[in-house]
Design a protein around this motif. Structure first.
Motif, short mmCIF file in Angstrom:
data_model
loop_
_atom_site.label_atom_id
_atom_site.label_comp_id
_atom_site.label_asym_id
_atom_site.label_seq_id
_atom_site.Cartn_x
_atom_site.Cartn_y
_atom_site.Cartn_z
N LYS A 1 0.77 -1.10 0.08
CA LYS A 1 0.11 0.09 0.25
C LYS A 1 0.84 1.09 -0.02
CE LYS A 1 -4.29 -1.95 1.89
NZ LYS A 1 -5.21 -1.73 3.09
N GLY A 2 1.89 1.37 0.61
CA GLY A 2 2.97 2.42 0.80
C GLY A 2 3.30 2.61 -0.62
N THR A 3 3.72 1.62 -1.28
CA THR A 3 4.24 1.74 -2.58
C THR A 3 3.42 2.49 -3.66
OG1 THR A 3 5.84 -0.01 -2.43
CG2 THR A 3 5.58 0.68 -4.71
N TYR A 4 2.12 2.03 -3.49
CA TYR A 4 0.82 2.51 -4.31
C TYR A 4 0.45 4.05 -4.14
CZ TYR A 4 0.73 -1.80 -7.51
OH TYR A 4 0.81 -2.94 -8.08
N ILE A 5 0.70 4.00 -2.91
CA ILE A 5 0.30 5.45 -2.33
C ILE A 5 1.46 6.46 -3.11
CG2 ILE A 5 0.28 7.00 -0.38
CD1 ILE A 5 -0.91 4.66 1.25
N SER A 6 2.74 5.97 -2.97
CA SER A 6 3.68 7.01 -3.57
C SER A 6 3.65 6.84 -5.12
CB SER A 6 5.12 6.13 -3.21
OG SER A 6 5.26 6.09 -1.50
N ILE A 7 3.07 5.86 -5.80
CA ILE A 7 2.81 6.19 -7.07
C ILE A 7 1.81 6.88 -7.44
CG2 ILE A 7 2.04 4.70 -8.97
CD1 ILE A 7 3.30 2.18 -8.12
N PHE A 8 0.50 7.05 -6.69
CA PHE A 8 -0.33 7.96 -6.85
C PHE A 8 0.22 9.47 -6.71
CE2 PHE A 8 -3.33 10.86 -4.72
CZ PHE A 8 -4.11 11.03 -5.67
N TRP A 9 0.81 9.65 -5.34
CA TRP A 9 1.19 10.97 -5.14
C TRP A 9 2.27 11.54 -5.87
CZ3 TRP A 9 -1.68 14.02 -2.08
CH2 TRP A 9 -2.46 13.42 -1.35
N SER A 10 3.04 10.68 -6.67
CA SER A 10 4.23 11.06 -7.35
C SER A 10 3.56 11.63 -8.90
CB SER A 10 5.09 10.11 -7.80
OG SER A 10 5.76 9.59 -6.59
N ILE A 11 2.50 10.83 -9.22
CA ILE A 11 1.76 11.06 -10.56
C ILE A 11 1.06 12.60 -10.48
CG2 ILE A 11 -0.01 10.60 -12.34
CD1 ILE A 11 1.07 7.88 -11.81
N TYR A 12 0.29 12.43 -9.26
CA TYR A 12 -0.52 13.50 -8.98
C TYR A 12 0.09 14.81 -8.65
CZ TYR A 12 -2.69 16.48 -5.18
OH TYR A 12 -3.25 17.44 -4.15
N ASN A 13 1.24 15.03 -7.93
CA ASN A 13 2.21 16.02 -7.81
C ASN A 13 2.79 16.75 -8.92
OD1 ASN A 13 1.59 16.60 -4.82
ND2 ASN A 13 2.67 14.83 -4.19
N MET A 14 3.04 15.71 -9.87
CA MET A 14 3.65 16.20 -11.17
C MET A 14 2.55 17.24 -11.88
SD MET A 14 6.44 15.37 -12.12
CE MET A 14 6.38 15.89 -13.95
N GLY A 15 1.21 17.10 -11.40
CA GLY A 15 0.28 18.29 -11.66
C GLY A 15 0.79 19.62 -11.20
N GLY A 16 1.10 19.45 -9.72
CA GLY A 16 1.63 20.79 -9.37
C GLY A 16 2.92 21.38 -9.91
N VAL A 17 3.70 20.49 -10.52
CA VAL A 17 4.79 20.72 -11.05
C VAL A 17 4.62 21.39 -12.53
CG1 VAL A 17 7.08 19.96 -12.10
CG2 VAL A 17 6.41 19.11 -10.01
N ILE A 18 3.89 20.75 -13.20
CA ILE A 18 3.39 21.29 -14.31
C ILE A 18 2.60 22.40 -14.48
CG2 ILE A 18 2.18 20.94 -16.58
CD1 ILE A 18 4.80 19.40 -16.23
N GLY A 19 1.71 22.38 -13.51
CA GLY A 19 0.89 23.64 -13.00
C GLY A 19 1.77 25.03 -12.67
N GLY A 20 2.89 24.52 -11.93
CA GLY A 20 3.81 25.55 -11.41
C GLY A 20 4.42 26.39 -12.65
N LEU A 21 4.73 25.45 -13.52
CA LEU A 21 5.37 26.03 -14.88
C LEU A 21 4.49 26.94 -15.84
CD1 LEU A 21 7.13 22.70 -16.20
CD2 LEU A 21 8.31 24.99 -15.30
N ILE A 22 3.32 26.61 -15.78
CA ILE A 22 2.26 27.38 -16.56
C ILE A 22 2.51 29.04 -16.06
CG2 ILE A 22 -0.02 27.90 -16.88
CD1 ILE A 22 -0.58 24.77 -16.76
N PRO A 23 2.11 29.36 -14.98
CA PRO A 23 2.37 30.90 -14.69
C PRO A 23 3.87 31.33 -14.52
CG PRO A 23 2.08 29.57 -12.55
CD PRO A 23 1.80 28.73 -13.83
N PHE A 24 4.83 30.47 -14.60
CA PHE A 24 6.20 30.74 -14.49
C PHE A 24 6.45 31.16 -15.97
CE2 PHE A 24 10.67 29.30 -15.52
CZ PHE A 24 11.19 30.37 -14.67
N VAL A 25 6.03 30.03 -16.94
CA VAL A 25 6.58 30.49 -18.31
C VAL A 25 5.54 31.79 -18.97
CG1 VAL A 25 6.32 29.57 -20.82
CG2 VAL A 25 7.23 28.14 -18.62
N LEU A 26 4.41 31.62 -18.73
CA LEU A 26 3.42 32.77 -19.18
C LEU A 26 3.71 33.91 -18.59
CD1 LEU A 26 -0.06 30.69 -19.66
CD2 LEU A 26 1.84 31.24 -21.35
N ASN A 27 4.16 34.12 -17.58
CA ASN A 27 4.58 35.27 -16.92
C ASN A 27 5.96 35.59 -16.71
OD1 ASN A 27 1.67 36.17 -15.81
ND2 ASN A 27 1.67 34.17 -15.46
N TYR A 28 6.70 34.93 -17.47
CA TYR A 28 8.20 35.08 -17.13
C TYR A 28 8.64 36.60 -17.34
CZ TYR A 28 13.20 34.13 -17.64
OH TYR A 28 14.53 34.17 -17.35
#
Length: 478
Positions: A147-174
């Motif tokens: 369960k710990g492994t699969y929780i990590s898999i989920f959170w890693s994929i999910y948090n890539m949303g925050g990474v890409i989402g952070g790039l959106i305002p960074f690039v568009l407002n650079y």
């Protein structure tokens, strides 16, 4: 019939491919992608502070409305998920994220916060049932020892949303180093990702169709009814396990308000906030992988892994909050610092940046550890969906309070001390919960095996007696 050579009654010992559509790996990855697109982008939007606006009032009020309804529907969400099933639940929930991002696009032009507040309240309903469903999928589909492994898999994929989402305002407002609020394209970008996540939710299978890699089936669920769920949810408030979870649930995202509004927004300019969020949510990925290893592979005993996990989180968490305290003593609400820029501020940028990154690590390891504990309390998907819903509801109630605390201009230092205290109180209570409620996998397996053998023996005895009784009856008739 079995599935891919696997008997319906259980596994054959021959491992199946984890890349099957009905495997836990694929389904947990899919729910990770759904959350990548929806709450992941929401996190990036919130992480900019004030929803990307110069005045955080609208965002604070919208967030209060959001987490107030989230608190209610987080608790009810497990029951709703058990009644409707994953696809209908997730589809309706994800669509509310698109509306919320659209409300800030509207606010960018008209500065009327009513739409944002209403959209926040609607999103709270959607988020409550989304996270209850997600938690059930993430904790019940995998086998108990992974369960710990699969929780990590989920959170890693999910948090890539925050990474890409952070790039959106960074690039568009650079090239807008002096910008006070983000441009329209930023909100439109968020809405496109959220719409994709809404459609992707249709790919999630119900638990009755999941077959684990060893051939065993996930617990079948006969979808529940309103009366049953209402009774079971009400019982959660007298369940001692859930009562011990409350401080951890309340504190888990209570600090977001302080961190996003009073650290990221106050200390950094617009484009640097976007860059900070890329690394913040990236830190969550590293934290998820690290704590996943501790919770699944560090020791043979599940309870020992739980104790070690809490110890790791407690030590790192205390160190990071002390670092936050040292940083906070340098400024206050009445004495704001000069905005830092990642290109122009030189070495002055490094310390606050590392601190912000460290809070991302803490957020990851704390929440993943708590989800592991919840997942260790039961293997039944129905029960876990209620447990997760309760956790998310309490978590959201805490966040609703936190946003209003900031809206009423509470001092930055008092907010930090409150967060530090809440985290510290939760650690010993989680230790007690593991000590009293989490069984080692070996003990649980032996108990299950023994129950199964007793049932088999009883059934065989009853069957063996039936012919004898028939023979006696025949002799009497003759």
């Amino acid at each position: 019939m079995g599935i891919e050579g696997v008997e319906e009654s259980g596994g054959t010992g021959v491992p199946l491919s984890k890349f099957r559509y009905n495997s836990p790996f694929v389904q947990v990855s899919l729910i990770g992608l759904v959350c990548f697109c929806c709450p992941g982008m929401f996190n990036a939007l919130s992480g900019m502070g004030g929803g990307g606006q110069v005045d955080p009032t609208a965002s604070n009020n919208a967030s209060t409305a959001l987490f107030t309804t989230f608190a209610i529907f987080g608790i009810l969400g497990g029951g709703i998920y058990n009644i409707l099933g994953p696809r209908l639940t997730l589809l309706s929930a994800c669509s509310t994220y698109v509306l919320y991002a659209g409300s800030f696009l509207y606010y960018n032009h008209h500065k009327h916060q009513a739409f944002a507040i209403v959209a926040g309240a609607i999103l709270g309903i959607g988020a409550g049932i989304l996270w209850a469903g997600q938690g059930s999928i993430m904790t019940s589909y995998p086998p108990s020892n992974r369960k710990g492994t699969y929780i990590s898999i989920f959170w890693s994929i999910y948090n890539m949303g925050g990474v890409i989402g952070g790039l959106i305002p960074f690039v568009l407002n650079y090239h807008r180093s002096q910008a006070a609020s983000v441009n329209d394209a930023t909100y439109i970008g968020f809405m496109i990702f959220m719409s994709i996540g809404t459609l992707l939710s249709l790919a999630i299978l119900p638990p009755s169709k999941i077959v684990r890699d060893d051939g065993t089936k996930c617990t079948d669920i006969q979808y529940s009814n309103v009366t049953t769920e209402a009774i079971e949810i009400a019982k959660l408030f007298t369940n001692w396990k859930m009562l011990l979870i409350i401080p951890a649930a309340w504190s888990s995202i209570f600090f977001y308000t302080y961190l996003f509004n009073n650290v990221n927004k106050v200390m950094f300019n617009m484009r640097t906030r976007g860059l900070n969020n890329v690394f913040y949510w990236g830190a969550e990925i590293f934290g998820s992988i690290g704590i996943g290893y501790v919770m699944d592979f560090s020791f043979k005993s599940r309870r020992t892994r739980g104790f070690v996990g809490i110890s790791v989180v407690g030590v790192l968490g205390t160190a990071i909050w002390i670092g936050g305290l040292a940083n906070q003593l340098n400024y206050s609400r009445s004495d704001l610092p000069e905005k830092l820029d990642f290109k122009d501020s030189g070495s002055a940028f490094a310390g606050p940046f590392v601190l912000y990154f460290s809070f991302g690590l803490l957020d990851a390891i704390f929440q993943r550890m708590v989800f592991w504990v919840i997942g260790a309390l039961a293997d039944n998907s129905e029960i876990l969906s209620r447990y997760v819903g309760f956790y998310m509801g309490i978590q959201s109630a805490g966040s609703a309070v936190a946003w209003q605390v900031d809206a009423h201009k509470a001092s930055f230092l008092s907010q930090l001390v409150t967060n530090f205290t809440l985290y510290t109180v939760s650690y010993p209570l989680l230790v007690v919960l593991i000590l009293l409620a989490v069984k080692d996998e070996g003990k649980a397996d032996v108990e299950e095996f023994t129950k199964g053998k007793v049932a088999e023996f009883t059934e065989e005895k009853l069957l063996s007696l039936q012919p004898q009784r028939s023979d006696r009856n025949d002799r009497r008739l003759n």
